[in-house]
Scaffold this motif. Sequence first.
Motif, short mmCIF file in Angstrom:
data_model
loop_
_atom_site.label_atom_id
_atom_site.label_comp_id
_atom_site.label_asym_id
_atom_site.label_seq_id
_atom_site.Cartn_x
_atom_site.Cartn_y
_atom_site.Cartn_z
N UNK A 100 0.84 -1.19 0.00
CA UNK A 100 0.00 0.00 0.00
C UNK A 100 0.88 1.24 0.00
N UNK A 101 0.57 2.16 -0.88
CA UNK A 101 1.40 3.36 -0.97
C UNK A 101 0.62 4.51 -1.60
N UNK A 102 1.10 5.73 -1.41
CA UNK A 102 0.52 6.84 -2.18
C UNK A 102 1.54 7.33 -3.21
N UNK A 103 2.67 6.59 -3.36
CA UNK A 103 3.75 7.04 -4.24
C UNK A 103 3.77 6.25 -5.55
N UNK A 104 3.38 6.92 -6.63
CA UNK A 104 3.29 6.28 -7.93
C UNK A 104 4.64 5.71 -8.42
N UNK A 122 -5.55 3.73 -23.26
CA UNK A 122 -6.73 4.37 -22.68
C UNK A 122 -6.73 4.29 -21.15
N UNK A 123 -5.66 3.71 -20.58
CA UNK A 123 -5.64 3.54 -19.13
C UNK A 123 -5.11 4.78 -18.41
N UNK A 124 -5.95 5.36 -17.57
CA UNK A 124 -5.52 6.54 -16.79
C UNK A 124 -4.42 6.14 -15.81
N UNK A 125 -4.55 4.95 -15.25
CA UNK A 125 -3.56 4.47 -14.29
C UNK A 125 -2.22 4.23 -15.00
N UNK A 126 -2.29 3.66 -16.18
CA UNK A 126 -1.08 3.44 -16.99
C UNK A 126 -0.37 4.76 -17.27
N UNK A 127 -1.15 5.78 -17.61
CA UNK A 127 -0.54 7.09 -17.90
C UNK A 127 0.04 7.71 -16.65
N UNK A 128 -0.62 7.49 -15.51
CA UNK A 128 -0.10 8.06 -14.26
C UNK A 128 1.18 7.35 -13.84
N UNK A 129 1.28 6.05 -14.16
CA UNK A 129 2.48 5.30 -13.80
C UNK A 129 3.70 5.77 -14.59
N UNK A 130 3.46 6.11 -15.84
CA UNK A 130 4.57 6.55 -16.69
C UNK A 130 4.10 7.81 -17.40
N UNK A 131 4.23 8.97 -16.74
CA UNK A 131 3.64 10.19 -17.30
C UNK A 131 4.25 10.53 -18.65
#
Length: 346
Positions: free
Chosen positions: A197-201, A233-242
């Motif tokens: 569990x983390x808040x750090x991408x 189309x993945x928002x999470x994917x984009x957040x992982x690798x901006x």
Amino acid sequence: MIELRQLTKTYGDGAHRTTVLDRLDLTVGDREIAAVIGPSGAGKSTLAACVNLLEPPTSGTVVVNGRELSRLDQRSLRDARRQIGTIFQSDGLLARRTAAENVELPLRYLGVTRADRRRRVAELLDRVGLAARSGYYPHQLSGGQRQRVGIARALALRPRVLLSDEATSGLDPEATASVVRLLKELRDDLGLAILFITHEMETVLEIADSVAHLDAGRIVEQGAVVDLLRDPSSALGRALLPRRAHGATRGGAPWSVSYASASVPADWIARAGAALGVDVALLGASIGAVDGHVVGHATIALPPGTDAARLVAVLGDLGLHAAPSAAPADAAREPGTIGRELEPVA
Ligand SMILES: Nc1ncnc2c1ncn2[C@@H]1O[C@H](COP(=O)(O)OP(=O)(O)O)[C@@H](O)[C@H]1O
Ligand SMILES: [Mg+2]
């Protein structure tokens, strides 16, 4: 293995009732590190507390290693909890005990003999790379070392499952890297199921096999990290690798290209250029490997008049997904991107 089915947790009742976890489904397999990422207040620590049943779920089930924890009596629950090691942001070490004594504590409670305790503690400190620090007190250790002593203590009773709630938050990058490396070793060598569990991408990208995005008590997106990175189309994917905004070059229209498959050839730019009969310019890229899978995206520019449909088809054949890049004017407005320093070139 951890299996959460429709896990729900509410606090209070009547008008004061708040739903902190809302019907979560999540599985962490053996030999898997599953990250849960979310902002402060999302419900992450409540989730950790429900998994080791420090907090009883309001509804839904928590199954750890095939046993449904919510159905166990107190005695069996104590047993089942020993199968779950937990580490927190604060290492929780006793200040007046040495590293070895801290690791030994859970074994003492269980009544393990002195000789066995000694052997096991030595083994555990060796496992976390701190054999030479066994006599040190917590204040004589770095933050990363203290956290590793905490991990050794969490492993003392040979759990099959490890819960980590913000264990790397607040550590400097080097200490974080040492904890990340250790947790991956434990996954591989001991086959642990680790809920991280983390808040750090950034840490998620380093450590996790799969990730779930928790927001206001709901899982809004989840999947294997590699799949998310390859899904444009993945928002999470984009957040992982901006994505960075890369300014346009003279006359060329910029395109965003992302790795959408496992089979992208290393020389895809040259191949695309040859297939299209034009020069493809590389404006910028973030490409890396996640567990041996190449992932990432690039911004390319093509001469005016290049056939967009053919470009998409050619890149598609190479395992890449292409879309026109955001207008440089928009990118320039986005703070903190390199587009800010670039003036559009006429
Ligand atoms: N014992 C409690 N009683 C009432 N509300 C709580 C309790 N524990 C946590 N909460 C609420 O649940 C929400 C999620 O908290 P928490 O799980 O600590 O989030 P996170 O770890 O993601 O920051 C918060 O709004 C918090 O106020
Ligand atoms: Mg928390």
